[in-house]
Design a protein around this motif. Structure first.
Motif, PDB file in Angstrom:
ATOM      1  N   SER A  99       0.811  -1.217   0.000  1.00 41.85           N
ATOM      2  CA  SER A  99       0.000   0.000   0.000  1.00 41.85           C
ATOM      3  C   SER A  99       0.847   1.271   0.000  1.00 41.85           C
ATOM      4  CB  SER A  99      -0.941   0.017   1.208  1.00 41.85           C
ATOM      5  OG  SER A  99      -0.197   0.122   2.421  1.00 41.85           O
ATOM      6  N   ILE A 100       2.134   1.154   0.390  1.00 41.74           N
ATOM      7  CA  ILE A 100       2.972   2.350   0.436  1.00 41.74           C
ATOM      8  C   ILE A 100       3.845   2.489  -0.802  1.00 41.74           C
ATOM      9  CG2 ILE A 100       3.020   2.276   2.967  1.00 41.74           C
ATOM     10  CD1 ILE A 100       5.908   1.245   2.777  1.00 41.74           C
ATOM     11  N   LYS A 102       5.014   3.471  -4.456  1.00 43.57           N
ATOM     12  CA  LYS A 102       4.730   4.580  -5.351  1.00 43.57           C
ATOM     13  C   LYS A 102       5.433   4.329  -6.694  1.00 43.57           C
ATOM     14  CE  LYS A 102       2.624   7.024  -2.151  1.00 43.57           C
ATOM     15  NZ  LYS A 102       3.319   8.175  -1.530  1.00 43.57           N
ATOM     16  N   PRO A 103       4.900   4.904  -7.773  1.00 42.25           N
ATOM     17  CA  PRO A 103       5.610   4.798  -9.056  1.00 42.25           C
ATOM     18  C   PRO A 103       7.039   5.325  -8.924  1.00 42.25           C
ATOM     19  CG  PRO A 103       3.389   5.645  -9.396  1.00 42.25           C
ATOM     20  CD  PRO A 103       3.609   5.604  -7.903  1.00 42.25           C
ATOM     21  N   ASP A 105       9.408   3.712  -7.295  1.00 39.25           N
ATOM     22  CA  ASP A 105      10.071   3.027  -6.190  1.00 39.25           C
ATOM     23  C   ASP A 105      10.850   1.819  -6.709  1.00 39.25           C
ATOM     24  OD1 ASP A 105       8.988   4.807  -4.409  1.00 39.25           O
ATOM     25  OD2 ASP A 105       7.585   3.396  -3.479  1.00 39.25           O
ATOM     26  N   PHE A 129       2.570   0.329 -12.281  1.00 38.75           N
ATOM     27  CA  PHE A 129       1.186   0.604 -11.909  1.00 38.75           C
ATOM     28  C   PHE A 129       0.310   0.722 -13.160  1.00 38.75           C
ATOM     29  CE2 PHE A 129       3.528   1.812  -8.203  1.00 38.75           C
ATOM     30  CZ  PHE A 129       2.653   1.696  -7.127  1.00 38.75           C
ATOM     31  N   GLY A 132      -3.533   2.936 -10.854  1.00 32.87           N
ATOM     32  CA  GLY A 132      -3.348   3.016  -9.416  1.00 32.87           C
ATOM     33  C   GLY A 132      -3.025   1.718  -8.717  1.00 32.87           C
ATOM     34  N   GLU A 177      10.355   6.877  -5.428  1.00 36.00           N
ATOM     35  CA  GLU A 177       9.758   7.662  -6.511  1.00 36.00           C
ATOM     36  C   GLU A 177      10.833   8.175  -7.476  1.00 36.00           C
ATOM     37  OE1 GLU A 177       6.242  10.134  -5.385  1.00 36.00           O
ATOM     38  OE2 GLU A 177       6.959   9.744  -3.341  1.00 36.00           O
TER      39      GLU A 177
END
Length: 658
Positions: A99-100, A102-103, A105, A129, A132, A177
């Motif tokens: 859930s944490i 991000k694109p 990462d 992703f 989302g 990110e």
């Protein structure tokens, strides 16, 4: 062996996957192209010879499915990485809080108990992703030149725990990110002997992920997520069907084989690995019950043998289809916890190479039992690996840290169709040897010899491939780690074939290339390991293991070379297939002309009789072969292990010291 065939009609494909068969074929190969572009980017961007030259790296594309993360496509340099890649993805994502994410990462892991082969292999994973949600994981991995610890290069021979080895990372955020996480980079680089090489390779690994993300996003934009995932599922199903067809062609049964590692780098006792391959229909189970307890030294592995054994089966049963999750689906593995193939922390497991080579050898031996005449003899079973490094002392380069990596390679085994391949690496890796001109340009060493070594190939109707001769000289103080096996016995043959030459090593004092390049003259050389006769000459059939040698193992750390000193290794060839007395005389003579064998060895192993003019006497040869066959039947003769009868000038450690 199976050939890749169409397994589904266009109508059935549309019914099962919901899309046109042409699109499905396009997308399964499209995903492979994404992996290929990642891999080629990684090799072009790599700083160290391990990536750039040796190809000890891999790229893969994983897709989210109901079964977890599955490998939809791969492009391997080092084939073993492709077989463990899917498991690494699942180990990481089971532990990470998705859930944490991000694109941009990027997660790094090198912990063997969390999927990595060993701590020298850095794995980077990037989520892709779509609307989302993480739908794909891109994966690049590479062996790096150093990750700290007491032994340069990471093969910590002589250690007992992982605490004595390299830096070990659980899943760790390396890029947030798209931005480097500076504390992680600093920690790695400030605990590293060659930070410039490692930083370059990490950036190459990350850059390859960026390329893969761009390529995969383009495919998703064009075809849509549902069609792309259907293409991935179709590709894995095609490979699974091909693998199952290969397994189904084997007779049902339990095929039990065993073999030994020479030692664990600490205790001189051989380590037994037992494998029972159980075939039922189109499925296979690999059971390691009976394998030795986890060793004190560093040759045990954490879990990876569950998949590396499949490499041997894949080569024989399904050599054509691409490697993906479908390759793994028909195979289960049973590994006793606390055994040599499933060590428990904090056991040392930095040297996975010798264990993995033996595992693939065992699978080929099991296939030989199951498939009888359609057998493949074992490869050399060791790469004769050397990690070389130090601090340069040459004028203008004083104080510069350096490191390089050498894989001299050996030979592959003979098959029912042909002779084995010569001068190549063990099949577990499928890597390349170093580019020696690069080694010499970038490091204070000279590689004087890397060539085919005569009389190393196991004799047979189809002989094994020849092994290698490797000689290197230090131009500055140098630290060497040698990691090798098959010293007590070379690669075994099948169907009556002979054994390949074992692994040997020497220290060369005051190396003078004008006189020291004779591959059979060892005057003044100090034997490091091997099987020697009373005069210090290699003799695997009648000599004594370790006699007069400095070490009783081929897994050695911290060998110190002064400028002008050198090392010479002979890595044995592959085992032979079939009775050597049935090999065509002309084929044997061609081997002699090509330098594969000496005339003296073929007299012993193939029964050739030469006349006074040096030509073969064919009538006398037929008589001699009949005599040898009868002597073998009576237990009075066996095919000699490959080894030149013409070695000369060797001395014992005591004589060299004197």
């Amino acid at each position: 062996m199976t050939e890749q065939k169409q397994i589904i009609s266009a109508v059935d494909a549309h019914e099962k996957y919901g899309f046109d068969l042409v699109d499905l074929e396009t997308l399964r190969y499209g995903l492979i192209e994404v992996a290929r572009d990642m891999h080629e980017t990684l090799m072009r961007g790599g700083f160290s010879p391990i990536v750039r030259d040796v190809r000890d790296c891999t790229a893969a594309v994983h897709v989210r499915t109901d079964a977890g993360w599955e490998m939809a496509a791969s492009w391997e340099g080092c084939v073993q990485h492709a077989f463990v890649s899917q498991h690494i993805a699942n180990f990481v994502m089971d532990e990470w809080d998705e859930s944490i994410l991000k694109p941009g990462d990027v997660i790094m892991v090198n912990d063997p108990w969390r999927g990595a082969v060993h701590c020298s292999d850095i794995n980077l994973l990037m989520p892709v992703f779509w609307h989302g949600e993480v739908q794909f994981l891109l994966h690049t991995t590479s062996h790096v030149a150093d990750m700290g610890g007491p032994i340069p290069g990471g093969f910590a021979n002589g250690t007992q725990t992982c605490f004595e080895e390299q830096l070990k990372f659980p899943p760790t955020l390396m890029y947030a990110e798209g931005v480097p996480v500076r504390p992680v980079f600093n920690y790695i680089l400030e605990n590293n002997r060659v930070p410039h090489l490692v930083l370059g390779d990490i950036r190459a690994l990350s850059g390859a992920l960026q390329v893969g993300s761009r390529q995969l996003t383009g495919v998703l934009d064009r075809y849509g997520i549902d069609r792309v995932k259907a293409g991935a599922a179709y590709g894995m199903d095609v490979t699974e069907a091909a693998m199952r067809a290969g397994i189904a062609a084997m007779p049902d049964g339990d095929y039990r084989v065993s073999d030994f590692l020479d030692d664990d780098s600490i205790d001189p006792v051989p380590v037994e690995i037992v494998m029972t391959v159980k075939v039922r229909g189109d499925s296979m189970e690999i059971d390691y019950s009976g394998t030795s307890r986890q060793p004190n030294g560093n040759v045990g592995t954490a879990w990876i043998e569950s998949t590396r054994a499949i490499i041997g089966a894949k080569f024989i049963l399904d050599p054509s289809s691409p490697v993906n999750s479908g390759t793994l689906r028909p195979v289960e593995a049973i590994m006793p916890p606390g055994s040599a193939v499933c060590v428990l922390p904090p056991s040392s497991c930095s040297n996975h190479v010798d264990t993995g080579s033996r595992i693939v050898n065992l699978m080929t031996q099991a296939m030989a039992v199951a498939l009888s005449d359609q057998a493949i003899a074992c490869d050399s079973g060791t790469a004769g690996m050397m990690n070389i490094g130090g601090i340069d002392t040459r004028t203008g380069r004083e104080g510069t840290p350096w490191a390089t990596f050498s894989l001299p390679g050996g030979g592959w085994g003979g098959t029912w169709k042909s002779d084995g391949l010569s001068l190549c690496l063990v099949s577990m890796g499928n890597c390349r040897s170093s580019v020696q001109e690069h080694v010499e340009r970038e490091n204070p060493v000279v590689v004087w010899e890397h060539e085919l070594m005569p009389d190393t190939a196991g004799a047979g109707e189809h002989r094994g491939g020849s092994g290698s001769l490797y000689t290197v000289e230090a131009l500055a103080p140098t630290v060497v780690t040698i990691t090798g096996d098959r010293i007590r016995a070379g690669a075994p043959g099948v169907q009556g074939g002979g054994t390949g030459m074992p692994f040997y090593g020497w220290l060369l004092h005051d190396l003078d290339p004008s006189v020291a390049m004779d591959s059979l003259d060892y005057t003044g050389a100090e034997p490091l390991f091997g099987i020697f006769d009373d005069d210090g000459r290699p003799d695997p059939d009648h000599g004594e293991f370790g006699k007069g040698a400095k070490y009783q193992t081929g897994k050695i750390s911290q060998v110190l070379l002064a400028p002008g000193q050198g090392l010479r290794l002979i890595v044995g060839g592959g085992g032979g297939w079939g009775d050597p007395l049935r090999r065509e005389v002309d084929a044997v003579l061609e081997d002699v002309d090509d330098g594969v064998y000496s005339a003296e060895f073929v007299e012993r192993a193939y029964g050739l009789v030469f006349g006074a003019d040096g030509t073969v006497d064919r009538e006398a040869t037929a008589v001699r072969r009949a005599e040898l066959a009868a002597a073998r039947e009576a237990g009075e003769w066996k095919v000699p292990t490959a080894c030149s009868p013409n070695f000369r000038g060797s001395r014992t450690v005591k004589e060299v010291s004197a």
